[in-house]
Design a protein around this motif. Structure first.
Motif, mmCIF file in Angstrom:
data_model
loop_
_atom_site.group_PDB
_atom_site.id
_atom_site.type_symbol
_atom_site.label_atom_id
_atom_site.label_comp_id
_atom_site.label_asym_id
_atom_site.label_seq_id
_atom_site.Cartn_x
_atom_site.Cartn_y
_atom_site.Cartn_z
ATOM 1 N N GLY A 1 18.336 -21.400 31.190
ATOM 2 C CA GLY A 1 16.794 -22.112 31.797
ATOM 3 C C GLY A 1 17.027 -23.273 31.466
ATOM 4 O O GLY A 1 17.299 -24.065 31.065
ATOM 5 N N GLU A 2 16.072 -24.244 32.247
ATOM 6 C CA GLU A 2 14.954 -25.903 32.178
ATOM 7 C C GLU A 2 15.179 -25.906 31.125
ATOM 8 O O GLU A 2 14.622 -25.398 29.524
ATOM 9 N N VAL A 3 16.125 -26.539 30.412
ATOM 10 C CA VAL A 3 15.960 -27.985 29.019
ATOM 11 C C VAL A 3 14.473 -28.565 29.056
ATOM 12 O O VAL A 3 13.958 -29.054 29.725
ATOM 13 N N GLU A 4 14.520 -28.053 26.998
ATOM 14 C CA GLU A 4 12.577 -29.042 27.331
ATOM 15 C C GLU A 4 13.040 -29.868 28.115
ATOM 16 O O GLU A 4 13.716 -31.304 27.768
ATOM 17 N N GLY A 5 11.210 -30.527 28.243
ATOM 18 C CA GLY A 5 11.453 -31.263 28.025
ATOM 19 C C GLY A 5 11.600 -32.538 29.684
ATOM 20 O O GLY A 5 11.242 -33.290 30.086
ATOM 21 N N VAL A 6 12.338 -31.315 30.129
ATOM 22 C CA VAL A 6 12.990 -32.197 31.611
ATOM 23 C C VAL A 6 11.974 -32.117 33.181
ATOM 24 O O VAL A 6 12.619 -32.027 33.935
#
Length: 600
Positions: free
Chosen positions: A297-302
């Motif tokens: 899923g979405e990369v942390e912080g992006v």
């Protein structure tokens, strides 16, 4: 789509104010497909041609529509017989608040009946296919099939019945929004832009919405609020809606780019062992590109961070396994397969529609269609409630019907993403699905993706095979000549009772108490339907059939609620307050409704 809902309400005689966070319609490329059921409903509501670019195919041989008149049913943008009615505010698609207030007019009393031998006060409109871009002849035209895709696999055939528009319409969402706003403004909607919703509070029989705009803090008090403010809107949270969600398992980037080398990115759906790159020609020397990375899923912080051209270039290069040079880019963004459906689409006087109510992975072209079907379903119901001719219980059916549809879309898109995951272990499944679609064995998928398999809940104990189903666009012969289902429904504000043959006097008697809402149209027959009477909703679904085992009066009470024969409901209006300046007062007995637009 909030502007569609605003046009629906105003087309039913309701005065509407729309407040948007955006200064203008967003031109960033978004959805480009409308599926069959949304097109069919929109044409029945009168949006074919000037708003929705429908195609009808080759006209069939037959008679003509000579001698028909446009009396009675008003076309979209006109008014219902009698004084202007109701007050609703709706917002369009990108953040803001819409508020509306107006008085309730009283259409003429008595049953408006279109007969076979003679025509009463409510003559059939000569709209139909001729006004929507086709032609009404002795038989309906159009229908046919379109080839689409499912989970990145081509060859999915989507068909529509004869008499309906082609089942897949290619369009640009921004152009649709412009069309709906134009139609809404022509119908009297006021659109205010540049306002962000900051507060929402229920106050007895109304809701106060607070916003911030270029001129400072503004507030409105309305009977209802519609949150159509998108996936990241605030109305859902301010009103305390619970949600069911599915976490992201894949991430994606998209945007318009201009490759530095000719042939760098070829149009089409390209799958590698790392993911997908989907390329579509833009016609201006550039291409629209989307990537799909199924490694997580979405990369942390992006989340929420702007996408750079370098990031998009790196993702495309990694997926295709070679260096891709991009010389220019715009409208770059990121998304994922995170999905969410509100636990209810209504909490008292606050309702949700579109992405504010449901979010899913954007594959299969179902997002825009699902949101527009929300608007078409809610519009006529909310208009009747605001006009005081239907009970608020009618709004509960919006939640029941559209939330089930949203959950089904989430299931469909999650299934498609499962097929798109690049692992070799899925190759046999892809081969099976591909062969089924090529050999015509996946017809149910086409009906599901296009929402043509939708059957609405019916009354307990109903034995009718018609109730809850969509009435296809068949030829109808009245005392004024030939029309069709589209022509009868187009622009109408309430349900239509179709009576086949010269009998049915008992049904006319039962409907008199709802003459402010229901029109009666006599036809020689209803092709394909072995039933002497049907109650057809404005969106084309059959609410009641004479063979269902319950009386028409009972069905009307269940649909419209008690007090439908009474006068306008609601307290005397106090006007709409905006930026501390009191607007012109509205007629006594009015009700106000606020709707929130979409935040991106």
């Amino acid at each position: 789509m909030g502007l569609c809902l605003a046009a629906e309400l105003a087309g039913s005689g309701v005065r509407v104010l729309v407040v948007e966070v955006r200064e203008s319609v967003e031109v960033r490329p978004k959805a480009t497909v409308l599926h069959a059921r949304s097109v069919q409903c929109l044409v029945r509501r009168g949006y074919g041609g000037d708003v929705v670019p429908v195609e009808w195919g080759t006209p069939a041989a037959g008679g003509s529509v000579a001698g028909m008149s446009a009396a009675g049913v008003s076309a979209a943008g006109g008014s219902v017989a009698g004084a202007p009615v109701g007050g609703v505010s709706v917002s369009c698609g990108s953040g803001g608040v819409g508020v509306a207030s107006a008085g309730v007019g009283v259409p003429g009393a008595g049953v408006s009946e279109v007969g076979l031998g003679s025509v009463g006060a409510g003559a059939v409109s000569a709209a139909g296919m001729s006004a929507a871009g086709g032609s009404v002849a002795g038989a309906p035209v159009g229908g046919g099939s379109s080839v689409f895709h499912f989970g990145g696999l081509g060859g999915l055939v989507i068909s529509a019945p004869v008499g309906e528009p082609v089942p897949v319409v290619r369009c640009v969402q921004a152009e649709l929004e412009v069309g709906f706003e134009r139609r809404a403004r022509l119908a009297g909607v006021r659109v205010v832009r540049g306002v962000v919703v900051t507060g929402l509070e229920v106050e007895g029989d109304g809701v106060r919405v607070v916003g911030r705009g270029p001129w400072g803090v503004v507030s409105w008090r309305a009977s209802f609020v519609v949150g159509a403010d998108g996936a990241r809107g605030v109305v859902r949270e301010l009103a305390g809606f619970g949600c069911r969600s599915w976490p992201a398992s894949a991430r994606a980037l998209m945007g318009w780019v201009r490759p530095s080398r000719v042939g760098e990115l070829v149009a089409g759906w390209h799958r590698t062992r790392r993911g997908w790159v989907v390329v579509k020609e833009a016609g201006d020397g550039g291409v629209h590109v989307r990537t799909l990375n199924c490694s997580g899923g979405e990369v942390e912080g992006v989340r929420g961070r702007p996408v750079s051209l370098g990031e998009l270039r790196g993702e495309v290069s990694w997926i295709v396994g070679r260096d891709v040079v991009l010389g220019e880019g715009r409208w770059l963004s990121r998304f994922s397969d995170f999905s969410r459906v509100a636990g209810s689409f209504r909490r008292g006087r606050v309702l949700l529609a579109g992405d504010a109510a449901h979010v899913h992975f954007p594959v299969g072209g179902q997002g825009l269609s699902t949101g527009l079907l929300d608007a078409v379903n809610l519009g006529w119901k909310l208009a009747l409630c605001v006009r005081g001719v239907a009970g608020e219980e009618l709004l509960d059916s919006y939640d029941v019907e559209r939330r089930a549809a949203a959950l089904r879309v989430v299931e469909s898109t999650r299934a498609q993403l499962a097929l798109m995951r690049p692992g070799v272990e899925l190759d046999p499944l892809r081969d099976l699905f591909g062969s089924l679609m090529r050999e015509g064995g996946a017809g149910g998928l086409g009906q599901m993706v296009s929402a043509q398999d939708t059957v609405l809940p019916v009354a307990e104990g109903s034995v009718s095979g018609c109730e809850g189903r969509f009435l296809r666009n068949v030829v109808l012969r009245t005392g004024r000549g030939v029309t069709d289902v589209v022509g009868v429904l187009r622009g109408g504000a309430g349900p239509v009772l179709l009576l086949a043959g010269r009998s049915g006097g008992c049904f006319v008697d039962q409907v008199r108490g709802w003459s402010r809402v229901v029109r009666v149209v006599r036809v020689a027959s209803i092709p394909g339907v072995d039933c002497e009477a049907l109650l057809v909703r404005p969106d084309g679904y059959i609410a009641w059939a004479a063979d269902g085992g319950r009386g028409l009066d009972a069905a009307l009470r269940a649909m419209l609620g008690p007090g439908v024969c009474g006068g306008p409901a609601g307290p005397p209006s106090a006007g709409v307050r905006s930026a501390g300046v009191r607007s012109a007062g509205v007629p006594a007995g009015s009700r106000r409704v606020a709707g929130s637009g979409t935040r991106r």
